[in-house]
Design a protein around this motif. Sequence first.
Motif, PDB file in Angstrom:
ATOM      1  N   THR A   1      65.773 -46.557 -12.352  1.00  0.00           N
ATOM      2  CA  THR A   1      67.145 -46.095 -12.583  1.00  0.00           C
ATOM      3  C   THR A   1      68.093 -46.652 -11.518  1.00  0.00           C
ATOM      4  OG1 THR A   1      66.550 -44.042 -11.440  1.00  0.00           O
ATOM      5  CG2 THR A   1      66.588 -43.973 -13.827  1.00  0.00           C
ATOM      6  N   THR A   2      67.640 -46.685 -10.263  1.00  0.00           N
ATOM      7  CA  THR A   2      68.472 -47.247  -9.195  1.00  0.00           C
ATOM      8  C   THR A   2      68.610 -48.761  -9.355  1.00  0.00           C
ATOM      9  OG1 THR A   2      67.553 -45.536  -7.749  1.00  0.00           O
ATOM     10  CG2 THR A   2      68.870 -47.236  -6.710  1.00  0.00           C
ATOM     11  N   LEU A   3      67.537 -49.401  -9.810  1.00  0.00           N
ATOM     12  CA  LEU A   3      67.572 -50.855 -10.042  1.00  0.00           C
ATOM     13  C   LEU A   3      68.561 -51.208 -11.147  1.00  0.00           C
ATOM     14  CD1 LEU A   3      66.107 -53.228  -8.723  1.00  0.00           C
ATOM     15  CD2 LEU A   3      64.422 -53.143 -10.549  1.00  0.00           C
ATOM     16  N   LEU A   4      68.699 -50.327 -12.133  1.00  0.00           N
ATOM     17  CA  LEU A   4      69.693 -50.537 -13.184  1.00  0.00           C
ATOM     18  C   LEU A   4      71.097 -50.575 -12.585  1.00  0.00           C
ATOM     19  CD1 LEU A   4      68.392 -48.201 -16.058  1.00  0.00           C
ATOM     20  CD2 LEU A   4      68.556 -50.682 -16.124  1.00  0.00           C
TER      21      LEU A   4
ATOM     22  N   GLY B   1      65.889 -54.039  -1.493  1.00  0.00           N
ATOM     23  CA  GLY B   1      65.247 -52.877  -0.886  1.00  0.00           C
ATOM     24  C   GLY B   1      64.385 -52.106  -1.862  1.00  0.00           C
ATOM     25  N   ILE B   2      64.856 -51.956  -3.100  1.00  0.00           N
ATOM     26  CA  ILE B   2      64.105 -51.214  -4.117  1.00  0.00           C
ATOM     27  C   ILE B   2      62.771 -51.903  -4.417  1.00  0.00           C
ATOM     28  CG2 ILE B   2      64.075 -50.502  -6.548  1.00  0.00           C
ATOM     29  CD1 ILE B   2      67.165 -50.264  -6.297  1.00  0.00           C
ATOM     30  N   VAL B   3      62.846 -53.196  -4.676  1.00  0.00           N
ATOM     31  CA  VAL B   3      61.632 -53.944  -5.041  1.00  0.00           C
ATOM     32  C   VAL B   3      60.615 -53.920  -3.901  1.00  0.00           C
ATOM     33  CG1 VAL B   3      60.721 -56.229  -5.615  1.00  0.00           C
ATOM     34  CG2 VAL B   3      62.829 -55.423  -6.693  1.00  0.00           C
TER      35      VAL B   3
ATOM     36  N   GLY C   1      72.179 -43.764  -5.787  1.00  0.00           N
ATOM     37  CA  GLY C   1      70.784 -44.198  -5.789  1.00  0.00           C
ATOM     38  C   GLY C   1      69.859 -43.191  -5.137  1.00  0.00           C
ATOM     39  N   TYR C   2      70.320 -42.599  -4.046  1.00  0.00           N
ATOM     40  CA  TYR C   2      69.494 -41.627  -3.321  1.00  0.00           C
ATOM     41  C   TYR C   2      69.285 -40.365  -4.152  1.00  0.00           C
ATOM     42  CZ  TYR C   2      68.146 -38.197   0.193  1.00  0.00           C
ATOM     43  OH  TYR C   2      67.485 -37.215   0.881  1.00  0.00           O
ATOM     44  N   SER C   3      70.362 -39.855  -4.733  1.00  0.00           N
ATOM     45  CA  SER C   3      70.297 -38.585  -5.455  1.00  0.00           C
ATOM     46  C   SER C   3      69.432 -38.675  -6.706  1.00  0.00           C
ATOM     47  CB  SER C   3      71.710 -38.125  -5.843  1.00  0.00           C
ATOM     48  OG  SER C   3      72.481 -37.878  -4.696  1.00  0.00           O
TER      49      SER C   3
END
Length: 714
Positions: free
Chosen positions: A351-354, A377-379, A614-616
């Motif tokens: 979801t954050t990557l989207l 950072g996500i990957v 992204g955090y939430s």
Amino acid sequence: MNKNKSLAVVIGAAILVILLGFTTIVGFGPTGTGAAKNILLGLDLSGGVSITYRAVGDETPSAEDMDDTVYKLQQRVNGYSTEAQVYQEGSDRINIEIPGVSDANAILEELGKPGSLTFQLEDGTVVLEGTDVQTARAGTMANEMGNSENIVELVLTDEGSTKFAKATSENVGKIIYIVYDGAVISNPVVQTAITGGTAQISGMANHEEAERLASSIRIGSLSLELEELRSNVVGAQLGQEAISTSVKAGAIGLLLVIIFMAVVYLVPGIVAGVSLLIYTGLVLVCLNAFDLTLTISGIAGIILSIGMAVDANVIIYARIREEIAEDKSVKSAIKIGFQKALSAILDGNITTLLVAAVLAWKGTGSIQGFAQTLALGIVLSMFTACVISRLLMNAVYTLGVRDEKYYGRAKKVSPIDFVGKRRIFFVISILLILTGPAAMMMHNSSQGKILNYSLEFMGGTSTTVTFNDDLSIEELEAQVKPVIEEVTGDANIQMQKVTGGNQVIIKTRELTVDEREEMETKLVDEFAVDASLIATESISSTISGEMKSDAVTAVVIAIILMLLYIWFRFKDIRFATSAVIALTHDVLVVLACYAVVWISVGNTFIACMLTIVGYSINATIVIFDRIREHLKTMNKKDKLEDIVNLSITQTLTRSIYTSITTFIMVAVLYILGVSSIREFALPLMVGIVCGGYSSVCITGPLWYVMKDKIKGKQ
């Protein structure tokens, strides 16, 4: 995994930590390839080239043409850096600041003379203007022989499409010359009538030639023709202290998080610490490898991402402890723990990557740069948590660390009645949100604006001063800034040194005539500067209306995609709806923080809001994942509110620990950082606390209310 392989994994991890450390600190070869010192830095950290263009012609250009040219130039210079800035100066000038470069002549040579592109027939008849071209990009296509051929693809405006369809229909087999800056840069032959609004230019020797042609066409398709007025190499907006304190904060924060994880989670916590070291090293190496530009807010973002990267490890280790509490063997608990945690980790990060993907697609400038760093950072966090941590955990177990006491056992806890207290939580949230509009109304009556908009949003006044001495950025901050602040009554001041002299560019909010005169008097009295060497100009915001519109569009699209993804994964739109409401809640509370504390709203404001989103969503997904799991096994006797309370209670420790580790990283940054960093760190800390609160106290109860009230409308 046998002992030899396990030993190899442990030794390999140790070597990787050492190798990454050596690479980021020293690098390889005479230039230190891979070293952190070679990461591209933004204007605030390294300085760059400042070029001022003036519109050609006797008449003052219209505001519409200036805005259009500023926006298009911003898109053009993004090729140098996503942190490049373009803004209007005075009524007919445009200033471009490109970080990380020091050769103004080379930049000018590549940009050429913007706004002088035409498409002409052999007798000189102009059939297409540069403004008729929407964009141009280099690419490849298969020719008649099936071989790959370098091309430039043009996309025309609606008016340009009509013009070009007529011109190509009447001139099949003839040449249409592309003339840029008075010289022919391409002479393609019309093969057929082009009526679809797109065209391909072939015949390029290589990809570099295609890129050069595409770049020339793009820069020539501006609304105005521009000429160079002046160019300078400018120094960093912030001193070396900003970098050193941020790096120190990152190191201290990382150490504290590793210690915290080791104390709380024992052996798994130590494994998490090793994974975090690898994660940090990989991020720095990849920033170098992919030529991503790093700003002071980018440093803060990386430090924050280290805290967030702990989250996946916390989810996994909490699951392992729960399995041990169910009397599973440590070996089985490790295996099942990783398996059960995977869905929550994937859903939260996807979801954050989207969000990152949409921002990279629709965003411009610093927003695009933020999206790239966020995606990286996500990957990497998923890789280190799901691959590195798993390998290390299994290796440590195989090498003899098998006693349950080294891993911990989840304690049996009674469900907390979060659902029953939902009205209290909802009232608290509403009151927190309402403090924002209340503060905005107060500021609007006293300050004339609802938020403390920075130079990036509002524009202001640029004052160029030639001092008698060569003052450093630190000296300017300590000696000159207080004098300027006394005049403006505003701490939002940017200062840049022009390399090779004593000239300094000071940017402030828009100053009145009286304030400009007062500033000039104080500079003369305090520093004995020559009044004739002080020049002031009004400058526009570096965040144009189009950039704001792009950012809003990107966020709206991202939220819609997140809603659709959560709906798809959880098979219930109420999960998605409550998650989006919680995100909106967090953003509004952080906005209230900006209003109440009167924090400057600039580029870091956008980055802060997107980081909170992204955090939430990560924290919310973990709770929803547990609710989904219990729904699959519930029977008719089970009450829905008990399922929700149990799910929140079971994930409460994870929510608290993740909030603590992330808060530690940002709090250290706030304590040690320079003023501009603290302005970014404070709302982030508020967002972290708020995100943890909304995930635990709002999303679950809100989903329960919707589920309970809309039973028959699934």
